[in-house]
Design an enzyme around this catalytic site. Structure first.
Site, PDB file in Angstrom:
ATOM      1  N   GLY A 206       0.828  -1.194   0.000  1.00 36.48           N
ATOM      2  CA  GLY A 206       0.000   0.000   0.000  1.00 36.48           C
ATOM      3  C   GLY A 206       0.864   1.245   0.000  1.00 36.48           C
TER       4      GLY A 206
ATOM      5  N   GLN B 221       2.723   9.641   1.776  1.00 36.36           N
ATOM      6  CA  GLN B 221       4.018   8.948   1.656  1.00 36.36           C
ATOM      7  C   GLN B 221       4.774   9.338   0.396  1.00 36.36           C
ATOM      8  OE1 GLN B 221       2.272   4.828   2.483  1.00 36.36           O
ATOM      9  NE2 GLN B 221       4.290   4.738   3.428  1.00 36.36           N
TER      10      GLN B 221
ATOM     11  N   CYS C 262       6.664  -0.393   7.085  1.00 31.33           N
ATOM     12  CA  CYS C 262       6.170   0.811   6.408  1.00 31.33           C
ATOM     13  C   CYS C 262       7.276   1.375   5.524  1.00 31.33           C
ATOM     14  CB  CYS C 262       5.758   1.843   7.461  1.00 31.33           C
ATOM     15  SG  CYS C 262       5.101   3.373   6.754  1.00 31.33           S
ATOM     16  N   LEU C 263       6.933   1.711   4.285  1.00 27.23           N
ATOM     17  CA  LEU C 263       7.936   2.276   3.371  1.00 27.23           C
ATOM     18  C   LEU C 263       8.510   3.576   3.911  1.00 27.23           C
ATOM     19  CD1 LEU C 263       6.193   1.719  -0.102  1.00 27.23           C
ATOM     20  CD2 LEU C 263       7.895   0.285   1.023  1.00 27.23           C
TER      21      LEU C 263
ATOM     22  N   HIS D 265      -3.772   0.535   8.047  1.00 26.45           N
ATOM     23  CA  HIS D 265      -2.440   1.138   7.969  1.00 26.45           C
ATOM     24  C   HIS D 265      -2.455   2.357   7.042  1.00 26.45           C
ATOM     25  CE1 HIS D 265       2.121   0.659   7.884  1.00 26.45           C
ATOM     26  NE2 HIS D 265       1.895   1.537   6.919  1.00 26.45           N
ATOM     27  N   GLU D 266      -3.083   2.197   5.863  1.00 27.11           N
ATOM     28  CA  GLU D 266      -3.112   3.314   4.904  1.00 27.11           C
ATOM     29  C   GLU D 266      -4.057   4.418   5.367  1.00 27.11           C
ATOM     30  OE1 GLU D 266      -0.800   3.319   2.830  1.00 27.11           O
ATOM     31  OE2 GLU D 266      -0.305   1.226   3.205  1.00 27.11           O
TER      32      GLU D 266
ATOM     33  N   HIS E 144      -2.342   6.651   7.671  1.00 22.71           N
ATOM     34  CA  HIS E 144      -1.465   7.631   7.014  1.00 22.71           C
ATOM     35  C   HIS E 144      -2.250   8.885   6.616  1.00 22.71           C
ATOM     36  CE1 HIS E 144       2.457   5.816   6.738  1.00 22.71           C
ATOM     37  NE2 HIS E 144       2.009   4.717   6.164  1.00 22.71           N
TER      38      HIS E 144
HETATM   39 ZN    ZN Z   1       3.057   2.998   5.993  1.00 22.16          ZN
END
Ligand code: ZN
Length: 181
Positions: A49, A54, A97-98, A139-140, A143
């Site tokens: 995702g 991000q 997480c990226l 999670h997304e 963000h």
């Molecule tokens: Zn993340």
């Protein structure tokens, strides 16, 4: 399409409440290209995702997709998503997480939820997500609210670098060359 630079923890955009997207803005070439680039970026970095913050855009857009052992999630573009919890039982599992490279941690998430929003064409999107898909959506969604998974951890005892994660937390899946059980 382009691969976008990923914002890392500490960048203020990750801590901002994202702005909603109007249908008019959504139909613009700029936003459609952003969505294409978010998908490209997610694939490039093997993510499941990517949320717009991000990639430095404070907009309520996220893309998700997974084809792995933890579950299949078809490619989905979430615009202005809202979530309703359908099962309040919290399930704990690993996340990364990226925007927080090289770390993993166990995060409690709701097991089942309904997602309402728009797709990339501005049409109504509604689906139920369970298990891993529910986890990825949360999670997304976080963000978009300026939150990261660290905020949801019960404690940091499971916070681990990836190499230590593989060495100490998943021994049964990573047999050592020395033949250790
Ligand atoms: Zn993340």
């Amino acid at each position: 399409m382009s691969i976008l630079k990923v914002s890392r923890l500490g960048h203020p955009v990750l801590r901002m409440q994202s702005q909603g997207v109007t249908k008019e803005a959504l139909s613009s070439p700029a936003i459609q290209t952003l969505i294409d680039n978010m998908i490209e970026t997610m694939i490039e970095y093997s993510g499941v995702g990517v949320a717009a913050p991000q990639v430095h855009y404070s907009l309520t857009i996220a893309v998700i997709e997974s084809h792995g052992p933890r579950g299949d999630i078809p490619l989905t573009v979430l615009v202005n998503p809202d979530v309703t919890v359908l099962d309040e039982e919290l399930l704990e599992d690993w996340e990364g997480c990226l925007s927080i490279p090289d770390l993993r941690g166990r995060v409690p998430r709701w097991g089942k939820l309904r997602v309402d929003g728009l797709d990339r064409h501005g049409d109504r999107l509604e689906f139920t997500a369970e298990g891993f898909a529910a986890r990825v959506v949360q999670h997304e969604f976080d963000h978009l609210m300026g939150k990261v998974y660290l905020d949801r951890m019960r404690d940091y005892k499971t916070l681990t670098h990836v190499s230590e994660f593989q060495r100490y937390w998943l021994p049964e899946q990573t047999p050592s060359p020395s033949g250790r059980g």
